[in-house]
Design a protein around this motif. Structure first.
Motif, PDB file in Angstrom:
ATOM      1  N   ASP A 130      -6.294 -32.945 -53.995  1.00 52.17           N
ATOM      2  CA  ASP A 130      -5.215 -33.700 -54.643  1.00 52.17           C
ATOM      3  C   ASP A 130      -5.701 -35.074 -55.113  1.00 52.17           C
ATOM      4  O   ASP A 130      -5.231 -35.597 -56.126  1.00 52.17           O
ATOM      5  CB  ASP A 130      -3.983 -33.832 -53.744  1.00 52.17           C
TER       6      ASP A 130
ATOM      7  N   LYS B 120      -3.137 -27.286 -54.063  1.00 51.64           N
ATOM      8  CA  LYS B 120      -4.149 -28.343 -53.960  1.00 51.64           C
ATOM      9  C   LYS B 120      -3.972 -29.189 -52.711  1.00 51.64           C
ATOM     10  O   LYS B 120      -4.807 -30.043 -52.408  1.00 51.64           O
ATOM     11  CB  LYS B 120      -4.114 -29.242 -55.196  1.00 51.64           C
ATOM     12  N   GLU B 121      -2.899 -28.951 -51.964  1.00 49.17           N
ATOM     13  CA  GLU B 121      -2.655 -29.726 -50.761  1.00 49.17           C
ATOM     14  C   GLU B 121      -3.527 -29.224 -49.615  1.00 49.17           C
ATOM     15  O   GLU B 121      -3.720 -28.020 -49.440  1.00 49.17           O
ATOM     16  CB  GLU B 121      -1.176 -29.643 -50.350  1.00 49.17           C
TER      17      GLU B 121
END
Length: 810
Positions: free
Chosen positions: A671, A473-474
């Protein structure tokens, strides 16, 4: 006589300014905190009670177990409302909502869309059901025709700059034209409809007219007649399964009966929930609005009650500690003829004056702190200055608080014996003072409990942040509403991929974050019976989806954009294997379908198995999921390979403005979206921090008062010890140890209680921490350090006093 009590009370309080100030301030802080919590609880308990006949409105919910999944749903089938009207004599009215989430709207004379976050189809009975009125338009006809809508005041002003908009048109998602037939006031902030701005006529929703009992996408509300027996109503609901659901299902599964359905371990259970209970008591996964929890109300009630109780305990401790200075006054009063009742009234008058002063200060503090509290709690609470009941409640609360907080000192001080007090012996050692020690134990027990709660909440949040989710998710940018680009959406994706800052991109309406989604029953080709159903989510993705999110393939292969055969292929997750009863390798090549009722069902061949990833909140177990290669242009996820996010976003926005001129560019990072799923836990944690600090502060004031009392009571003893050779450190250690014993008892009681309560809180998470001994040990250490720092001032002050002066003290 009463005027005399007031006059003497004022003189007494003025004569001891430091004591008066610390008592007033301590009580005011507890009152202010409790007032804020009371306003929060009142707001939570008031949800949806403003609607007409709210006590007679219920929602039909259902519990389902089918295809290996157990689902608690607030949505039912489209024909549910009609069946209730037809078969239930108790039903006065019904209404259905079919929520659509966010959509783009623009007036016909503009080229730029405005995004409305919460929109829904609704039946024409909506206004009569909830007693709502229109500012403009006829509520009886406003939602009867297809392609008509009603909007809120704010939405009308955003789109047209005015509320006189009946008859004007809006374009939905650049495709369908809707006529505005009404404008209503914005919905109350404490209602389940508070976020909704556009209400479209259900007549335009084709699926709402279908007699399909297996598709549950409609929130169905029913208003029953007065004095309806809901237990009898429930019995009729139980009969809907055999009367409607099974006959519909038998078209697909001819041999299905109620007995065979139950024998397979499956069930469908309908039940009602009162409208006013939905916000706090619903345990459904999907709701129309933001949901609270009754557990939080209990927690805040607990905090608020004990916050004010701690403040009262402080008042008692400080007043009693100060009473040594008034012992002679009591002795003289009694000698001159004052009886005990008069003394009690005098001291209660003083405590009531402090209570009134504290309440005035508390309201001022609450007013100043309210914006910060609203930001902390995510609410729009206000102090009801215009409500007479508010002032009555405040007045009664202040009187009761003044009498309660002053009762213990008043009754104790009034018992002084004149001869003893005039000799300076107002207090004698004995078990009667144990109550004050118990109050300090209680105070610090609450403080320890709150410290444990705060640490557990933040450790759980830290666990959520660092847990391997099964995908990356980064540095993933999610661009919403990419369907607004129309035919240019693929060109937009290709141009974004050409940027040097972009690693990968994928088009799909399905993102691996918590959101409202539905399941569908699938069947293996070799097991087309309802007892072998596989209840799973179906996500339409493109061939870059797995690469963009870094998902791990454990068997088979991913989608090939050049393969025509992949249009009827699927990739499943590990959880689906459990329902299938197959290993990853055994599942490859097997075919599944959801269209068992058709003559030629479409079968999808399993070509791959991916490692489970958390696409829901960590409160939920990972369910069965299938990825399908289909066009889905609701959003685009972009994996960046640069830290210069501002430049990358600017470049993507420039491409968007070229490919979709006039369309809003909405984006967020994955995020951040993930963190939003846990905003309630963050709010709870932040509120815990604030009120933990307040509780510790108040507890320290109480301990400070007890230390002052103890030092005064032992003045001569300390003088004798110093004359006999005791050092300052020895005396300080002895005085401090007395209080640490109380703190140790409080800690021993509060730690297991905190562990137990927070374990219950953690049960809401399928994936959670175990409360470690380090949390309990740190909580104990922290409160002991705070206690030592609080007591040490009075202990050292008493220890360094001149022994000659101490021995001459009467």
């Amino acid at each position: 006589m009463f005027r005399n009590y007031i006059k003497i009370a004022f003189r007494s309080l003025k004569k001891q300014p430091f004591f008066t100030l610390i008592n007033t301030f301590g009580l005011a802080i507890g009152m202010a905190g409790s007032l804020l919590i009371a306003l929060y609880i009142y707001d939570e308990l008031s949800y949806d009670k403003m609607f007409v006949d709210a006590d007679r409105i219920y929602r039909i919910d259902m519990d389902i177990k089918f295809g290996g999944a157990e689902i608690k749903s607030a949505e039912t089938a489209p024909p549910m409302a009609a069946a209730l009207h037809r078969d239930f004599a108790e039903v006065e009215n019904t209404v259905r909502f079919r929520t659509l989430g966010s959509n783009l709207f623009r007036s016909s004379d503009k080229s730029e869309n405005i995004k409305e976050l919460s929109t829904t189809y609704v039946d024409a009975t909506f206004f009569n059901m909830f007693g709502l009125e229109l500012i403009d338009g006829n509520k009886e006809t406003a939602l009867k025709e297809t392609n008509t809508l009603v909007m809120t005041r704010t939405a009308a002003e955003n789109h047209f700059g005015s509320i006189n908009v009946v008859g004007k048109s809006l374009l939905l998602n650049n495709e369908d034209t809707y006529i505005v037939t009404g404008v209503m006031e914005d919905l109350p902030k404490n209602s389940f409809l508070k976020d909704y701005s556009i209400f479209m006529a259900m007549a335009g929703n084709v699926a709402s007219r279908e007699n399909i009992w297996g598709s549950n996408n409609y929130f169905t509300f029913v208003k029953v007649l007065p004095e309806t027996k809901m237990d009898h109503f429930q019995l009729q609901l139980d009969g809907l399964l055999e009367k409607y659901v099974l006959p519909w299902a038998q078209k697909t599964f001819p041999g299905m009966t109620a007995a065979s359905f139950a024998a397979s371990g499956n069930y469908i259970r309908y039940h009602t929930i009162p409208l006013t209970d939905i916000h706090l008591h619903s345990d459904n996964k999907t709701e129309m609005g933001e949901k609270g929890t009754i557990q939080n109300v209990y927690i805040f009630s607990f905090i608020g009650f004990f916050l004010i109780f701690l403040a009262c305990v402080n008042f008692m401790n400080l007043s009693t500690a100060h009473s040594l200075k008034r012992a002679k006054e009591v002795g003289i009063r009694k000698t001159l003829g004052s009886n005990r009742i008069q003394l009690i009234v005098q001291f209660l008058t003083e405590s009531s004056l402090i209570s009134f002063a504290s309440m005035i200060l508390a309201v001022i503090v609450a007013f100043i702190a309210l914006p910060f509290f609203n930001d902390l709690a995510g609410r729009t609470i206000s102090i009801p200055y215009t409500e007479p009941l508010f002032y009555v409640a405040i007045l009664l609360f202040t009187i009761v608080l003044g009498l309660f907080s002053g009762s213990y000192p008043a009754f104790v001080i009034s018992r002084f014996i004149p001869v003893e007090t005039l000799k300076g012996n107002g207090f004698k050692n004995g078990s009667k003072w144990n109550i004050r020690s118990m109050l300090v134990v209680f105070q610090f027990g609450i403080a320890v409990f709150l410290i444990v709660g705060t640490l557990v909440i933040f450790q759980q949040l830290q666990f959520i942040q660092t847990k391997d989710l099964g995908y990356s998710k980064e540095q993933v940018l999610v661009i919403s509403d990419t369907y607004a680009a129309g035919q240019q959406v693929n060109a937009f994706k290709q141009e974004v991929l050409s940027l040097s800052a972009v690693k990968s991109a994928t088009l799909s309406s399905f993102m691996p974050i918590a959101s409202a989604r539905s399941n569908s029953p699938f069947f293996r080709e070799d097991a087309m019976d309802q007892k072998f159903a596989i209840q799973m989510q179906t996500w339409d993705v493109d061939h870059d989806y797995m690469k963009t999110f870094g998902m791990e393939l454990i068997a088979g292969r991913g989608f090939n954009n050049q393969s025509v055969a992949d249009s009827t292929a699927t990739i499943i997750n590990e959880s689906t294997l459990t329902t299938l009863g197959l290993s990853a390798q055994e599942a490859l090549g097997k075919r599944i379908t959801e269209e068992v009722e058709l003559g030629k069902p479409v079968f999808y061949r399993i070509i791959g198995v991916i490692k489970d990833f958390h696409y829901e909140s960590l409160r939920e177990d990972i369910g069965a999921l299938g990825l399908f290669l289909n066009k889905s242009t609701g959003s685009m996820a972009v994996k960046l390979k640069t830290d210069d996010f501002a430049s990358a976003i600017s470049s993507i926005e420039n491409i968007w403005n070229e490919q979709a001129p006039g369309q809003p560019f909405n984006y967020r990072f994955m995020d951040d979206a993930f963190d939003t799923s846990y905003k309630e836990e963050r709010r709870l944690g932040n509120i815990f921090i604030v009120f933990t600090c307040l509780s510790i502060f108040i507890a320290c004031l109480g301990l400070f008062g007890l230390a002052a009392f103890n030092a005064q009571k032992r003045t001569k003893e300390i003088g004798v010890r110093k004359v006999l050779g005791a050092s300052v450190s020895q005396i300080t250690f002895g005085l401090t140890t007395d209080f640490l014993k109380l703190v140790a008892i409080a800690t021993a009681i509060a730690l297991p209680l905190g562990w137990y309560v927070m374990n219950i809180w953690l049960q809401d998470f399928s994936y959670r921490i175990q409360i470690s001994w380090e949390i309990l040990a740190f909580s104990a250490f922290l409160v002991i350090v705070i206690a030592i720092l609080t007591v040490s001032y009075q202990s050292i002050k008493a220890a360094i006093a001149n022994p000659v002066k101490s021995l001459r003290t009467e």
